[in-house]
Design a protein around this motif. Structure first.
Motif, PDB file in Angstrom:
ATOM      1  N   ASP A 159       0.543  -1.305   0.318  1.00 44.01           N
ATOM      2  CA  ASP A 159       0.293   0.288   0.039  1.00 44.01           C
ATOM      3  C   ASP A 159       0.962   1.284  -0.489  1.00 44.01           C
ATOM      4  N   LEU A 160       2.172   1.053  -0.314  1.00 47.71           N
ATOM      5  CA  LEU A 160       2.613   2.392   0.004  1.00 47.71           C
ATOM      6  C   LEU A 160       4.365   1.694  -1.247  1.00 47.71           C
ATOM      7  N   ALA A 161       4.843   3.170  -1.665  1.00 47.72           N
ATOM      8  CA  ALA A 161       5.479   3.153  -2.875  1.00 47.72           C
ATOM      9  C   ALA A 161       7.062   2.159  -2.269  1.00 47.72           C
ATOM     10  N   ARG A 162       6.935   3.136  -0.963  1.00 47.40           N
ATOM     11  CA  ARG A 162       8.472   2.935  -0.620  1.00 47.40           C
ATOM     12  C   ARG A 162       8.357   2.117   1.501  1.00 47.40           C
ATOM     13  N   ASN A 201      -0.700   1.455  -6.458  1.00 47.28           N
ATOM     14  CA  ASN A 201      -2.587   1.721  -6.662  1.00 47.28           C
ATOM     15  C   ASN A 201      -2.244   2.754  -5.335  1.00 47.28           C
ATOM     16  N   TYR A 202      -2.431   4.106  -5.630  1.00 43.61           N
ATOM     17  CA  TYR A 202      -2.070   4.709  -3.843  1.00 43.61           C
ATOM     18  C   TYR A 202      -3.059   5.678  -4.125  1.00 43.61           C
ATOM     19  N   THR A 203      -3.377   6.573  -3.368  1.00 40.99           N
ATOM     20  CA  THR A 203      -4.649   7.511  -2.960  1.00 40.99           C
ATOM     21  C   THR A 203      -3.809   8.829  -2.285  1.00 40.99           C
ATOM     22  N   TRP A 204      -2.987   9.200  -2.356  1.00 43.23           N
ATOM     23  CA  TRP A 204      -2.156   9.738  -1.465  1.00 43.23           C
ATOM     24  C   TRP A 204      -0.411  10.505  -2.072  1.00 43.23           C
ATOM     25  N   TRP A 205      -0.342  11.867  -2.567  1.00 44.88           N
ATOM     26  CA  TRP A 205       1.791  12.086  -3.054  1.00 44.88           C
ATOM     27  C   TRP A 205       1.646  13.006  -2.728  1.00 44.88           C
ATOM     28  N   ARG A 212       3.228  12.713  -7.700  1.00 44.45           N
ATOM     29  CA  ARG A 212       2.262  11.724  -8.055  1.00 44.45           C
ATOM     30  C   ARG A 212       2.675  11.583  -9.530  1.00 44.45           C
ATOM     31  N   ASP A 213       4.361  12.257 -10.572  1.00 43.28           N
ATOM     32  CA  ASP A 213       4.109  12.508 -11.178  1.00 43.28           C
ATOM     33  C   ASP A 213       5.030  11.086 -11.817  1.00 43.28           C
ATOM     34  N   ARG A 214       5.487  10.272 -10.201  1.00 44.58           N
ATOM     35  CA  ARG A 214       6.618   9.000 -10.741  1.00 44.58           C
ATOM     36  C   ARG A 214       5.291   8.252  -9.758  1.00 44.58           C
ATOM     37  N   ASN A 215       3.960   9.000  -9.255  1.00 43.45           N
ATOM     38  CA  ASN A 215       3.601   7.612  -8.471  1.00 43.45           C
ATOM     39  C   ASN A 215       4.756   6.892  -7.337  1.00 43.45           C
ATOM     40  N   VAL A 216       5.383   7.776  -7.101  1.00 44.65           N
ATOM     41  CA  VAL A 216       5.460   7.510  -5.639  1.00 44.65           C
ATOM     42  C   VAL A 216       4.078   7.477  -4.287  1.00 44.65           C
ATOM     43  N   GLY A 217       3.557   6.570  -3.958  1.00 43.89           N
ATOM     44  CA  GLY A 217       2.653   7.309  -3.323  1.00 43.89           C
ATOM     45  C   GLY A 217       1.900   6.377  -2.152  1.00 43.89           C
ATOM     46  N   TRP A 218       1.128   6.579  -1.504  1.00 46.26           N
ATOM     47  CA  TRP A 218       0.872   5.779  -0.036  1.00 46.26           C
ATOM     48  C   TRP A 218      -1.219   5.574  -0.387  1.00 46.26           C
ATOM     49  N   ARG A 219      -1.270   4.611  -0.311  1.00 46.32           N
ATOM     50  CA  ARG A 219      -3.056   3.933  -0.358  1.00 46.32           C
ATOM     51  C   ARG A 219      -3.040   4.626   1.044  1.00 46.32           C
ATOM     52  N   ILE A 220      -4.142   5.257   1.349  1.00 44.79           N
ATOM     53  CA  ILE A 220      -4.304   5.907   3.133  1.00 44.79           C
ATOM     54  C   ILE A 220      -5.674   6.317   2.953  1.00 44.79           C
ATOM     55  N   ASP A 221      -6.635   5.830   2.212  1.00 42.43           N
ATOM     56  CA  ASP A 221      -7.835   5.962   1.576  1.00 42.43           C
ATOM     57  C   ASP A 221      -8.517   4.689   1.392  1.00 42.43           C
ATOM     58  N   TYR A 222     -10.095   4.512   1.840  1.00 40.21           N
ATOM     59  CA  TYR A 222     -10.212   3.523   2.401  1.00 40.21           C
ATOM     60  C   TYR A 222     -11.593   4.056   2.210  1.00 40.21           C
TER      61      TYR A 222
END
Length: 259
Positions: A159-162, A201-205, A212-222
């Motif tokens: 759920d997160l890129a890193r 698949n992320y919802t925050w960058w 966001r341009d690199r899709n380095v994000g977090w999925r924190i919305d549910y």
């Protein structure tokens, strides 16, 4: 059997979002219910165009502190009741929840606290988590619960890129992730993962780093749905193509709940 579409979006300031075309987007997409977090405004600060959108009933709650927190719901359906309180003053003062009661379910829209700024705010976040779980456990005795919003925690490494770089940071701490485990153990379903088990698949960058341009994000919305409603869930999805905030909207399609 009718399908109801519910959206959730942390807009990072509803007045800024309005200037970026939120109303036009909402009218074009036309979900049945639109849940918004982080409005950052008191009702008296909002224009009539924001307070009343054609075709929707609107419900707002605001924090005592201006320019901070706040949630809102636009609904095409009139609820039986509306609740703005968890019953804990220190949480209610920040205007973080609205619950609509319908005939067959409750819908809670929640902006969960961020715990990054200090140990005190992390404790506040965890206390809020526990109070909210107590609240939905109580109302679920009456009818099933759907809750949505910015939970401010990524559940699993997917759920997160890193994940490795963030395992000691609030938003991915074991104690925060364990609360989501507990929610699932209590019978709630992370609806997105019913339909999509893929990474990326992320919802925050982060805005500052143009993540966001690199899709380095977090999925924190549910969207979490009580398992009693599992058969009603027809789809759950993320809308990363929608701009206007550091978050993107998420959606849920449910069948047979609002007639």
């Amino acid at each position: 059997m009718a399908t109801t579409t519910i959206f959730s979006w942390n807009v990072n300031g509803i007045r800024a979002s309005y200037k970026k075309g939120f109303n036009s987007w909402l009218e074009e997409i036309s979900p049945d219910i639109m849940c918004i977090q982080e409005t950052k405004a008191q009702e008296e600060q909002l224009s009539p165009e924001i307070l009343k959108i054609k075709g929707y009933r609107s419900y707002f709650t605001s924090p005592q502190k201006k320019g901070y927190s706040g949630v809102a719901i636009y609904s095409k359906f009139e609820p039986i009741s509306v609740e703005f309180s968890l019953g804990v003053e220190e949480f209610d003062n920040e205007g973080r929840m609205i619950t609509l009661e319908f005939n067959d379910f409750y819908l809670s829209n929640v902006y969960f606290p961020n715990g990054k700024s200090s140990k005190e705010r992390l404790k506040y976040k965890l206390d809020f988590y526990n109070s909210f779980l107590e609240y939905i456990t109580k109302i679920n005795f009456k009818k099933p619960v759907i809750f949505c919003g910015d939970v401010n925690t990524a559940h699993r490494e997917i759920d997160l890129a890193r994940p490795k770089q963030n395992e000691d940071k609030s938003g991915f701490l074991p104690v925060e992730r364990e609360w989501i485990d507990k929610i699932i153990e209590e019978g709630y379903i992370d609806t997105f993962r019913l339909f999509n088990s893929e990474p990326g698949n992320y919802t925050w960058w982060d805005l500052k780093t143009r993540a966001r341009d690199r899709n380095v994000g977090w999925r924190i919305d549910y969207f979490f749905v009580n398992s009693q409603l599992k058969d009603n869930i027809k789809n759950a999805y993320i809308m990363p193509e929608v701009n206007g905030s550091d978050h993107c909207p998420i959606g849920l399609d449910v069948q047979g709940l609002i007639k």
